[in-house]
Design an enzyme around this catalytic site. Structure first.
Site, PDB file in Angstrom:
ATOM      1  N   HIS A   1       0.834  -1.216   0.000  1.00  0.00           N
ATOM      2  CA  HIS A   1       0.000   0.000   0.000  1.00  0.00           C
ATOM      3  C   HIS A   1       0.868   1.266   0.000  1.00  0.00           C
ATOM      4  O   HIS A   1       0.743   2.123  -0.872  1.00  0.00           O
ATOM      5  CB  HIS A   1      -0.877   0.035   1.263  1.00  0.00           C
ATOM      6  CG  HIS A   1      -1.760  -1.154   1.453  1.00  0.00           C
ATOM      7  ND1 HIS A   1      -2.834  -1.419   0.649  1.00  0.00           N
ATOM      8  CD2 HIS A   1      -1.741  -2.155   2.389  1.00  0.00           C
ATOM      9  CE1 HIS A   1      -3.456  -2.515   1.074  1.00  0.00           C
ATOM     10  NE2 HIS A   1      -2.809  -2.980   2.119  1.00  0.00           N
TER      11      HIS A   1
HETATM   12  C1  BDR Z   1      -2.872   1.128   5.363  1.00  0.00           C
HETATM   13  O1  BDR Z   1      -3.092   0.653   6.684  1.00  0.00           O
HETATM   14  C2  BDR Z   1      -1.895   0.344   7.316  1.00  0.00           C
HETATM   15  O2  BDR Z   1      -1.976  -0.838   8.046  1.00  0.00           O
HETATM   16  C3  BDR Z   1      -0.848   0.285   6.227  1.00  0.00           C
HETATM   17  O3  BDR Z   1       0.402   0.717   6.719  1.00  0.00           O
HETATM   18  C4  BDR Z   1      -1.365   1.209   5.163  1.00  0.00           C
HETATM   19  O4  BDR Z   1      -0.945   2.532   5.372  1.00  0.00           O
HETATM   20  C5  BDR Z   1      -3.589   0.187   4.398  1.00  0.00           C
HETATM   21  O5  BDR Z   1      -4.953   0.168   4.684  1.00  0.00           O
END
Ligand code: BDR
Ligand code: CA
Length: 320
Positions: free
Chosen positions: A245
């Protein structure tokens, strides 16, 4: 000249990989890294930033500033079930001491103040990449919206516009943790690119790619940090890959063409009974003048192969 970039982050396994990508990319000059409560509490997030920087050893070292300890109105929620108690999948101890000689000093400024100062002082408008709940960015927007609007671009990893959430069926984690902050930021007027789950779920690190990497200290570090997340993906999704992500949001700071985008009017549910933190875009098939003006460029498609190659090159293949 590399683009000045500010990164607001809650490391976090994929946040850590995003920092490795940012510092491994010559197009970017990371000038300021700020911590926020999210995947882990803000002190752990701050320590993790310092640990990672001590390991990378960037020259010049960026400013590091501690951010908000809790969301604007809600109680803090963390994702240690996914990122481990130390936020780095149990690999934090493999990294240098966050307060040791090789780590940069922590600035006495707050994250919001540091973000605003770096926007004011930058030689050209910087990009701000927000990888956690938007608490610090909202505080900066409330304090000096005119300064925030000077950003070249605010790239947000958050939301899920056309796809299901991850922390709830409706909401993505970063927006769910501090939905009010997300709403304030979306309403505050900087040029926003939104990299939500629509595209970040398709940005993957495959286990076979990691196994095919040369056996270097960097490869071993990435294997250690990501090992528990691969296990989690296998057990919950039945896949041999993990989503990148936050690294995708960093990549968009210098390769915006990786994503197909649409200008949309986007709002965040701040109080819903089952939809808290949901991001809702106005995609009604009516004339644009009948809707609110767009407030974000929303990423809807990803060139996943090009991103995969970029990530492997910059984070693994070219590093020892
Ligand atoms: C986001 O949530 C966090 O757990 C990850 O680092 C990312 O920024 C994804 O939904
Ligand atoms: Ca994150």
């Amino acid at each position: 000249m590399p683009k000045p970039v500010i990164i607001d982050t809650d490391p976090g396994i994929d946040d850590a990989l995003a920092l490795l990508l940012a510092f491994g990319s010559p197009e970017l000059a990371p000038v300021c890294i700020t911590s926020v409560s999210g995947n882990v509490d803000v002190d752990t997030a701050t320590d993790n930033i310092l640990r990672i920087l001590a390991r990378i050893g960037p020259d010049p070292a960026p400013t590091v500033a501690r951010g908000a300890a809790s969301p604007l109105e809600k109680e803090s929620e963390h994702a240690t079930f996914l990122h481990g108690a130390d936020g780095l999948g149990g690999a934090g101890g493999d990294l240098p001491d966050p307060w040791g000689e090789s780590a940069p000093c922590l600035s006495p400024e707050s994250a919001a103040d540091s973000i605003l100062r770096h926007i004011e002082q930058a030689r050209e408008p910087p990009v701000l990449v927000a990888l956690g709940p938007l608490t610090n960015v909202a505080l900066a927007a409330q304090k000096a919206p005119d300064i925030l609007r000077r950003l070249d671009r605010l790239i947000i990893m958050g939301g899920a516009v056309t796809v299901a959430g991850n922390i709830t069926p409706a909401a993505e984690f970063n927006f769910y943790v501090d939905p009010l902050a997300a709403r304030i930021v979306l309403d505050s007027g900087p040029k926003i690119t939104l990299a939500g789950l629509d595209v970040t779920r398709k940005a993957r690190l495959e286990l076979r790619d990691l196994h095919a990497c040369p056996d270097t200290p960097r490869t071993r570090l990435v294997q250690r940090i990501t090992s528990s997340l691969f296990t989690h993906s296998q057990e919950t999704e039945g896949t041999e890959s993990i989503p990148l992500h936050d690294p995708l949001a960093v990549a968009l700071a210098f390769r915006p063409e990786l994503c197909g985008m649409e200008e949309l009017s986007l709002r965040v549910e701040t109080r819903g009974e089952i939809c808290e933190g949901m991001s809702l875009a106005d995609r009604r098939p009516v004339l644009p003048r009948l809707k609110h003006p767009p407030n974000a460029r929303v990423c809807l498609d990803l060139d996943a192969d090009s991103f995969r190659t970029l990530f492997l090159e910059r984070v693994l293949w070219e590093q020892s």
